[in-house]
Design a protein around this motif. Structure first.
Motif, PDB file in Angstrom:
ATOM      1  N   GLU A 499       0.806  -1.210   0.000  1.00 21.87           N
ATOM      2  CA  GLU A 499       0.000   0.000   0.000  1.00 21.87           C
ATOM      3  C   GLU A 499       0.837   1.257   0.000  1.00 21.87           C
ATOM      4  O   GLU A 499       0.356   2.331  -0.373  1.00 21.87           O
ATOM      5  CB  GLU A 499      -0.919   0.003   1.229  1.00 21.87           C
ATOM      6  N   CYS A 500       2.103   1.153   0.414  1.00 22.91           N
ATOM      7  CA  CYS A 500       2.935   2.353   0.551  1.00 22.91           C
ATOM      8  C   CYS A 500       4.112   2.395  -0.423  1.00 22.91           C
ATOM      9  O   CYS A 500       4.412   3.446  -0.993  1.00 22.91           O
ATOM     10  CB  CYS A 500       3.475   2.452   1.979  1.00 22.91           C
ATOM     11  N   ILE A 501       4.795   1.273  -0.592  1.00 26.85           N
ATOM     12  CA  ILE A 501       6.034   1.263  -1.365  1.00 26.85           C
ATOM     13  C   ILE A 501       5.750   1.001  -2.841  1.00 26.85           C
ATOM     14  O   ILE A 501       5.076   0.031  -3.196  1.00 26.85           O
ATOM     15  CB  ILE A 501       6.994   0.190  -0.818  1.00 26.85           C
ATOM     16  N   ALA A 502       6.287   1.868  -3.683  1.00 26.23           N
ATOM     17  CA  ALA A 502       6.150   1.698  -5.133  1.00 26.23           C
ATOM     18  C   ALA A 502       7.270   0.829  -5.683  1.00 26.23           C
ATOM     19  O   ALA A 502       7.039  -0.045  -6.517  1.00 26.23           O
ATOM     20  CB  ALA A 502       6.142   3.055  -5.823  1.00 26.23           C
ATOM     21  N   GLU A 503       8.484   1.049  -5.199  1.00 28.66           N
ATOM     22  CA  GLU A 503       9.631   0.276  -5.680  1.00 28.66           C
ATOM     23  C   GLU A 503      10.821   0.497  -4.765  1.00 28.66           C
ATOM     24  O   GLU A 503      10.866   1.454  -3.984  1.00 28.66           O
ATOM     25  CB  GLU A 503      10.002   0.690  -7.107  1.00 28.66           C
ATOM     26  N   VAL A 504      11.780  -0.409  -4.867  1.00 30.62           N
ATOM     27  CA  VAL A 504      13.062  -0.241  -4.194  1.00 30.62           C
ATOM     28  C   VAL A 504      13.990   0.446  -5.186  1.00 30.62           C
ATOM     29  O   VAL A 504      14.269  -0.094  -6.254  1.00 30.62           O
ATOM     30  CB  VAL A 504      13.653  -1.595  -3.756  1.00 30.62           C
ATOM     31  N   VAL A 505      14.453   1.624  -4.845  1.00 23.85           N
ATOM     32  CA  VAL A 505      15.276   2.385  -5.787  1.00 23.85           C
ATOM     33  C   VAL A 505      16.757   2.176  -5.552  1.00 23.85           C
ATOM     34  O   VAL A 505      17.569   2.448  -6.430  1.00 23.85           O
ATOM     35  CB  VAL A 505      14.943   3.885  -5.712  1.00 23.85           C
ATOM     36  N   GLU A 506      17.119   1.700  -4.377  1.00 25.57           N
ATOM     37  CA  GLU A 506      18.538   1.467  -4.118  1.00 25.57           C
ATOM     38  C   GLU A 506      18.694   0.464  -2.991  1.00 25.57           C
ATOM     39  O   GLU A 506      18.003   0.528  -1.979  1.00 25.57           O
ATOM     40  CB  GLU A 506      19.250   2.766  -3.743  1.00 25.57           C
ATOM     41  N   LEU A 507      19.599  -0.479  -3.175  1.00 26.70           N
ATOM     42  CA  LEU A 507      19.909  -1.471  -2.159  1.00 26.70           C
ATOM     43  C   LEU A 507      21.418  -1.517  -2.035  1.00 26.70           C
ATOM     44  O   LEU A 507      22.113  -1.783  -3.012  1.00 26.70           O
ATOM     45  CB  LEU A 507      19.368  -2.841  -2.587  1.00 26.70           C
ATOM     46  N   SER A 508      21.951  -1.203  -0.859  1.00 27.20           N
ATOM     47  CA  SER A 508      23.406  -1.133  -0.728  1.00 27.20           C
ATOM     48  C   SER A 508      24.037  -2.475  -1.051  1.00 27.20           C
ATOM     49  O   SER A 508      23.458  -3.530  -0.839  1.00 27.20           O
ATOM     50  CB  SER A 508      23.792  -0.692   0.685  1.00 27.20           C
ATOM     51  N   ASP A 509      25.248  -2.447  -1.543  1.00 27.52           N
ATOM     52  CA  ASP A 509      25.933  -3.631  -2.044  1.00 27.52           C
ATOM     53  C   ASP A 509      26.106  -4.679  -0.950  1.00 27.52           C
ATOM     54  O   ASP A 509      26.395  -4.368   0.191  1.00 27.52           O
ATOM     55  CB  ASP A 509      27.308  -3.233  -2.594  1.00 27.52           C
ATOM     56  N   LYS A 510      25.939  -5.949  -1.326  1.00 24.12           N
ATOM     57  CA  LYS A 510      26.067  -7.026  -0.342  1.00 24.12           C
ATOM     58  C   LYS A 510      27.527  -7.347  -0.035  1.00 24.12           C
ATOM     59  O   LYS A 510      27.813  -8.078   0.902  1.00 24.12           O
ATOM     60  CB  LYS A 510      25.365  -8.280  -0.843  1.00 24.12           C
ATOM     61  N   ASP A 511      28.442  -6.817  -0.803  1.00 26.41           N
ATOM     62  CA  ASP A 511      29.862  -7.038  -0.558  1.00 26.41           C
ATOM     63  C   ASP A 511      30.262  -6.268   0.702  1.00 26.41           C
ATOM     64  O   ASP A 511      30.081  -5.056   0.786  1.00 26.41           O
ATOM     65  CB  ASP A 511      30.681  -6.556  -1.755  1.00 26.41           C
TER      66      ASP A 511
END
Length: 705
Positions: A499-511
């Motif tokens: 209902e709130c989130i449209a998309e994930v625009v950035e996800l910090s690197d898993k490294d």
């Protein structure tokens, strides 16, 4: 030694356990006194009475119960809180079973008969009188009272642990128990008529003896009646049998060389008068290290056979009503427990039509200081010990649960059981050496259009001793997405259809080498949808880890809330009251709210003489300190000089106690006037500015004449 068995009926009522011996427990000792012409083995009548105190919660002590009754649960099973029969098991100075005697109802002089109707004693404390013939001795004795269970079926001449190790009930049968220790034996004396009787020093330990049940109860309470219509609940993996007495293999008696050293859980404290008090859950589990006395072979009720993955059988699953109680035998629950007990409850979320299912574990949060000297909250399991009540309090449901019982059972638990509900707001939790941090757990964002960017930071330390950060891959999983059993993830969201989130625009690197520089935190940036025209949209994100730690993050989205302000001028033009409104329905997480009150003519100052201004005891929440800067400043550390305003803080306590007036709650601010000229008082333009939930909007206080 030949075991003697004597049969004498007995009657039971409500009474408490008398504590003696070690001066702080009911395990009775030091009965004292001497008797003349003591003849070992002389039969002597013991008049006694018993009580069934009401079941205790995990956070409070139990009170005396009303008259025991016969009742039926939702499944038609009969429960009889009255005593059907009661037996005395006497162990001698060598710690071996000496005799078993069935007790008689009523006192020796007045007698009694079935049914065993309790007597209302002082202050309506119900107790049941009995009498039994035991045998005088100057040597130590341990007397066990066992009710609603026939000990002659399995008893042998053996030690207390061996004898009681064979005593079990099953299905819906319940039993009651208590132990009395007489370190000077059963003393007798002759009265003025030459009648042999037990001394008062012996009889005192048989008055108001509280019996311990061998079962516990589970309830559920819904504090979120607006968000969830609770329909029922069920406890899975309940034991099918339970032991009669709480033998404690972890006990550390004062004198372990004593053959009658107490290895049973002590549920009661000695008090000055005849009514002892029950020990708390913490005292029994942590101080005595009593972790349940389960049968040698533990068999749990197989409820899963009535469930399938499609949910086709869910409609007929035997949930109990929300106001009902589930009774079960005690259960040790730790990380090694196979098939641990847990709760599934069902309801309708948000006024919808579909039934949804939620899972909850029997856990609580405990504050500890870790090896790095940081205060953390560790999730721990409740051991489901006998004669206690466990209540699941649903404080807030932020979204629908699972569509089927099967999905709920196989999903992460809510873990807000009983008093642990307060820790749902914690941003750092721990389990053993693992730790999980999040930047927030529940936040409301306001906007007028789509596109607002929200940042959520988290940090996972699998092992603090290794000082490792975020070993688990920073992988994202959508709600409902299937993930292989061997595939770890730390982020679970529902961005596609939330209902709130449209998309994930950035996800910090898993490294790990590219982790944020902010102390090892990683960042997830979400773009929000447009807020609803009315009301508040809500979406839950789960941050979970391979170490079993999880936090639910609630994001709420709405348009900036609106409010109004009014101004009242006193009759002598020497006071001004400013009132502003706050919408009803806000949760405790939104507080404190801070407002800025500004005078264009700088003609007012706080009226500390007003009777409703506030006191030191109230924390001076109405004090309204002067703050240098402009009401448009969002950062108080970088003020705009040349102006000032008054700051008014609304706490949750003040808000929750305020009266609802057509969807708003009004709060007054009391001022005195510098220039009492009528024109100055009336012309002074006073404004009120709200905080982030109000879009930092400013409204003018409208004069009320």
């Amino acid at each position: 030694m030949k075991m003697k068995t004597r049969h004498i009926l007995a009657l039971l009522a409500g009474c408490l356990l008398m504590l003696a011996g070690c001066a702080d427990r009911y395990d009775v000792g030091a009965n004292g006194g001497t008797s003349t012409n003591m003849v070992e083995g002389t039969p002597v009548v013991i008049d006694f009475n018993v009580n069934l105190p009401s079941i205790s919660s995990t956070t409070t002590t139990r009170a005396m119960s009303p008259a025991p009754v016969v009742w039926y649960d939702q499944y038609g099973n009969k429960h009889d809180d009255r005593i059907q029969d009661i037996w005395a098991l006497v162990f001698d100075e060598n710690g071996l079973l000496y005799e078993i005697v069935q007790c008689e109802p009523g006192s020796y002089e007045s007698g009694g008969s079935k049914p065993y109707t309790p007597t209302a004693g002082e202050d309506s404390l119900y107790y049941t009188p009995f009498h039994v013939v035991l045998h005088a001795t100057s040597k130590p004795r341990a007397v066990h009272l066992v009710a609603n269970y026939d000990p002659t079926k399995n008893a042998t001449t053996n030690t207390e642990s061996a004898v009681f190790g064979k005593f079990e009930t099953n299905d819906t049968a319940e039993a009651y128990w208590q132990r009395i220790y007489l370190d000077k034996g059963i003393q007798i004396e002759e009265d003025e008529n030459g009648v042999i009787k037990a001394t008062d020093s012996t009889l005192q330990y048989f008055q108001y003896v509280p019996l311990v049940r061998n079962y516990l109860k589970v309830n559920i309470r819904n504090s979120d009646t607006e968000g969830l219509e609770l329909l029922g609940f069920y406890v899975f993996n309940r034991p099918t049998s339970g032991t009669v007495a709480p033998y404690n293999s972890n006990a550390t008696p004062e004198d372990p060389t004593n053959p009658l050293a107490n290895y049973f859980a002590v549920y009661y404290n000695k008090v000055k008068d005849k009514y002892p008090t029950v020990r708390t859950y913490e005292e029994i589990v942590k101080e005595q290290n009593y972790l349940c006395n389960e049968p040698t072979e533990i068999i749990v009720k197989n409820d899963l056979s009535d469930i399938d993955s499609t949910g086709s059988k869910d409609y007929k699953f035997p949930f109990v009503n929300p106001d009902s109680t589930i009774y079960m035998y005690e259960r040790n629950i730790d990380k090694t427990t196979s098939y641990p007990s847990f709760i599934v409850f069902k309801g309708i979320y948000g006024g919808g039509k579909d039934t949804t299912y939620y899972k909850a574990d029997f856990v609580y949060q405990e504050k500890e200081v870790d090896s790095q000297n940081d205060t953390v909250y560790v999730t721990k399991n409740y051991h489901l010990i006998r004669d206690f009540a466990y209540t699941l309090n649903i404080t807030k449901v932020h979204g629908p649960g699972m569509k089927t019982i099967y999905e709920a059972i196989n999903s992460p638990a809510m873990n807000n059981f009983s008093s642990s509900t307060v820790t749902k707001e914690l941003t750092n939790i721990a389990s053993d050496t693992a730790r999980l941090f999040v930047s927030f757990t529940d936040e409301l964002f306001t906007a007028t259009d789509a596109g607002t960017i929200v940042e959520l930071k988290y940090k996972h330390i699998p092992n603090t001793s290794e000082d490792s950060i975020n070993i688990v891959a920073n992988k994202m999983k959508s709600r409902g997405e299937t993930v292989a059993d061997n595939e770890d993830y730390v982020v679970m969201i529902g961005a596609e259809n939330g209902e709130c989130i449209a998309e994930v625009v950035e996800l910090s690197d898993k490294d790990i080498s590219k982790v944020d520089e902010n102390d090892g935190y990683r960042t997830i940036k979400f773009k929000l949808k447009a807020p609803p025209e009315d009301g508040i949209a809500s979406q839950t994100i789960t941050i979970s880890s391979s170490t079993g730690l999880a936090r639910e993050i609630t994001i709420e989205l709405s348009r900036p809330m609106t409010f109004k302000a009014k101004k009242y001028v006193g009759e002598a033009n020497d006071t001004v009251t400013v009132a502003f409104s706050v919408p009803t329905g806000l949760s405790q997480r939104r507080f404190p709210l801070v407002y800025k009150i500004h005078s264009s003519n700088r003609n007012i100052y706080p009226n500390v003489q007003h009777p409703d201004f506030g006191t030191e005891e109230e924390g001076n929440v109405k004090k309204m300190p002067v703050v240098v800067g402009s009401v448009t400043d969002k950062d108080s550390d970088n003020p705009t000089y040349g102006d000032y305003y008054f700051q008014r803080t609304i706490t949750w306590e003040e808000y929750s106690s305020a009266k609802n007036q057509n969807g708003f709650k009004w709060f007054n601010c009391y001022f005195s006037v510098v220039d009492k000229d009528i024109d100055e008082a009336y012309k002074d333009e006073i404004t009120v500015t709200g905080g982030q939930y109000f879009g930092y909007n400013t409204v003018k206080a409208v004069l009320v004449e």
